[in-house]
Design an enzyme around this catalytic site. Structure first.
Site, PDB file in Angstrom:
ATOM      1  N   LYS A   1     -24.615  37.260  68.337  1.00  0.00           N
ATOM      2  CA  LYS A   1     -25.122  36.717  69.593  1.00  0.00           C
ATOM      3  C   LYS A   1     -24.088  37.027  70.672  1.00  0.00           C
ATOM      4  O   LYS A   1     -23.219  36.221  70.982  1.00  0.00           O
ATOM      5  CB  LYS A   1     -25.353  35.203  69.416  1.00  0.00           C
ATOM      6  CG  LYS A   1     -26.272  34.586  70.433  1.00  0.00           C
ATOM      7  CD  LYS A   1     -26.704  33.211  69.958  1.00  0.00           C
ATOM      8  CE  LYS A   1     -27.122  32.284  71.082  1.00  0.00           C
ATOM      9  NZ  LYS A   1     -28.153  32.750  71.969  1.00  0.00           N
TER      10      LYS A   1
HETATM   11  N1  PMP Z   1     -33.569  34.926  69.921  1.00  0.00           N
HETATM   12  C1  PMP Z   1     -32.766  35.020  70.991  1.00  0.00           C
HETATM   13  C2  PMP Z   1     -32.633  36.335  71.678  1.00  0.00           C
HETATM   14  C3  PMP Z   1     -32.078  33.896  71.458  1.00  0.00           C
HETATM   15  O1  PMP Z   1     -31.287  33.980  72.527  1.00  0.00           O
HETATM   16  C4  PMP Z   1     -32.233  32.661  70.799  1.00  0.00           C
HETATM   17  C5  PMP Z   1     -31.517  31.443  71.302  1.00  0.00           C
HETATM   18  N2  PMP Z   1     -30.229  31.383  70.786  1.00  0.00           N
HETATM   19  C6  PMP Z   1     -33.070  32.608  69.683  1.00  0.00           C
HETATM   20  C7  PMP Z   1     -33.728  33.760  69.264  1.00  0.00           C
HETATM   21  C8  PMP Z   1     -33.236  31.340  68.907  1.00  0.00           C
HETATM   22  O2  PMP Z   1     -32.056  31.094  68.209  1.00  0.00           O
HETATM   23  P1  PMP Z   1     -31.604  29.620  67.801  1.00  0.00           P
HETATM   24  O3  PMP Z   1     -32.751  29.015  67.119  1.00  0.00           O
HETATM   25  O4  PMP Z   1     -30.452  29.841  66.908  1.00  0.00           O
HETATM   26  O5  PMP Z   1     -31.280  28.908  69.060  1.00  0.00           O
END
Ligand code: PMP
Length: 304
Positions: A155
């Site tokens: 991320k």
């Molecule tokens: N995809 C992307 C591109 C994101 O930015 C997020 C948010 N973090 C998610 C999916 C969902 O991830 P999470 O459930 O870990 O927040």
């Protein structure tokens, strides 16, 4: 939406007043997107506020930093303590928490080796990231970042330009959120949520190899669905699998579990399908301490 300011931000090891958490304009990460981030939520529970799946978020931060070669000066244990200290200091009962580590001021140019890492934890109250109603999605003309260009499991901040372009295109066209396809045309994810389709009682969501983030809410929803006895599959989906679905929903930490009403103007059979509703309710119960078997996912803010 303007950020509802809190009183303090944790910045490189100390709590500082909100407006004093500042960096130089020649910060490496501002120019080249050399940073990693996390979005985590604190929910109100009967025993007081608790952070949902904090170890998983901090371990993903650590993994992201390792993959993207951003040295992380603080351990998961230190960041855990700092997160709880910050939420206590800001007095939140529920909030969003942004963990963020990026190459700071020290050198310019793409050689990453000569800039120190700055680490930030900020929290603010952010109730309804996607507006709290069933979404109208639009397939973006932008393709998801290629998994061979940037690792989807990391991320990183830079890759969010792809998400921001897609989201802007969708909102300019009057939609709520963008659906991104991978370069081979398979479904990837939304600008900041994973996507799920339900057909004939089977729940499906695309894998990381389609450029999707390994979402922690995605993992939560898969666990909840399995516990309900729902068959789940993590596999490639075509855009037409979403058009033909009985139900589509998206999920993420900021958004929660949100039903999709339409995709590219094609209405789903209902604004919120039965399974979507059950999963959204169970997610709400799990995050707010209403389901004893999911208490393991909650880190209390006040008991340490
Ligand atoms: N995809 C992307 C591109 C994101 O930015 C997020 C948010 N973090 C998610 C999916 C969902 O991830 P999470 O459930 O870990 O927040």
């Amino acid at each position: 939406m303007a950020i509802p300011e809190a009183s303090t931000i944790w910045f490189n090891g100390a709590l500082v007043p909100w407006h004093e958490a500042q960096v130089h304009v020649l910060t490496h990460g501002l120019h080249y997107g050399t940073g990693v981030l996390e979005g985590t939520r604190v929910f109100p529970t009967p025993e007081g506020p608790a952070v949902f799946r904090l170890p998983e978020h901090l371990r993903r931060l650590e993994r992201s930093a390792r993959m993207l070669r951003i040295p992380l000066p603080h351990s998961v244990a230190e960041l855990t303590g700092a997160t709880l200290e910050l939420v206590r200091a800001n007095g939140h009962q529920s909030c969003y928490v942004r963990h963020f580590a990026f190459l700071g001021y020290g050198s310019m140019g793409l050689d990453m080796r000569h800039s120190p890492t700055d680490t930030v934890i900020a929290s603010w109250e952010w109730p309804d990231y996607l507006g709290g109603r069933a979404l109208r999605l639009m397939t973006s003309s932008w393709r998801r970042n290629d998994p061979n260009a940037v690792p989807p499991a990391a991320k990183g901040t830079g890759p969010y330009l792809n998400s921001a372009l897609a989201r802007r295109e969708a909102t300019d066209a009057g939609y709520d959120e963008a659906l991104l396809l991978a370069s081979d045309g398979s479904v990837s994810e939304c600008s900041s949520e994973n996507v799920f389709a339900v057909r004939d009682g089977v729940l499906r969501t695309p894998p990381a190899s389609a450029g999707a983030l390994e979402g922690i809410t995605q993992d939560t929803v898969l666990t909840l669905a399995r516990d309900l006895g729902v068959p789940v599959r993590v596999e490639n989906l075509l855009r037409s699998d979403l058009y033909a679905a009985d139900e589509v929903f998206v999920c993420g930490t900021a958004a929660g579990v949100v039903p999709v009403a339409s995709l590219d103007g094609r209405e789903l059979p209902s604004e919120e399908g039965e399974l979507t509703k059950r999963l959204a309710e169970l997610y709400r119960a799990a995050t707010t301490g209403g389901e004893p078997r999911y208490r393991r996912w909650l880190t209390p803010v006040h008991s340490s």
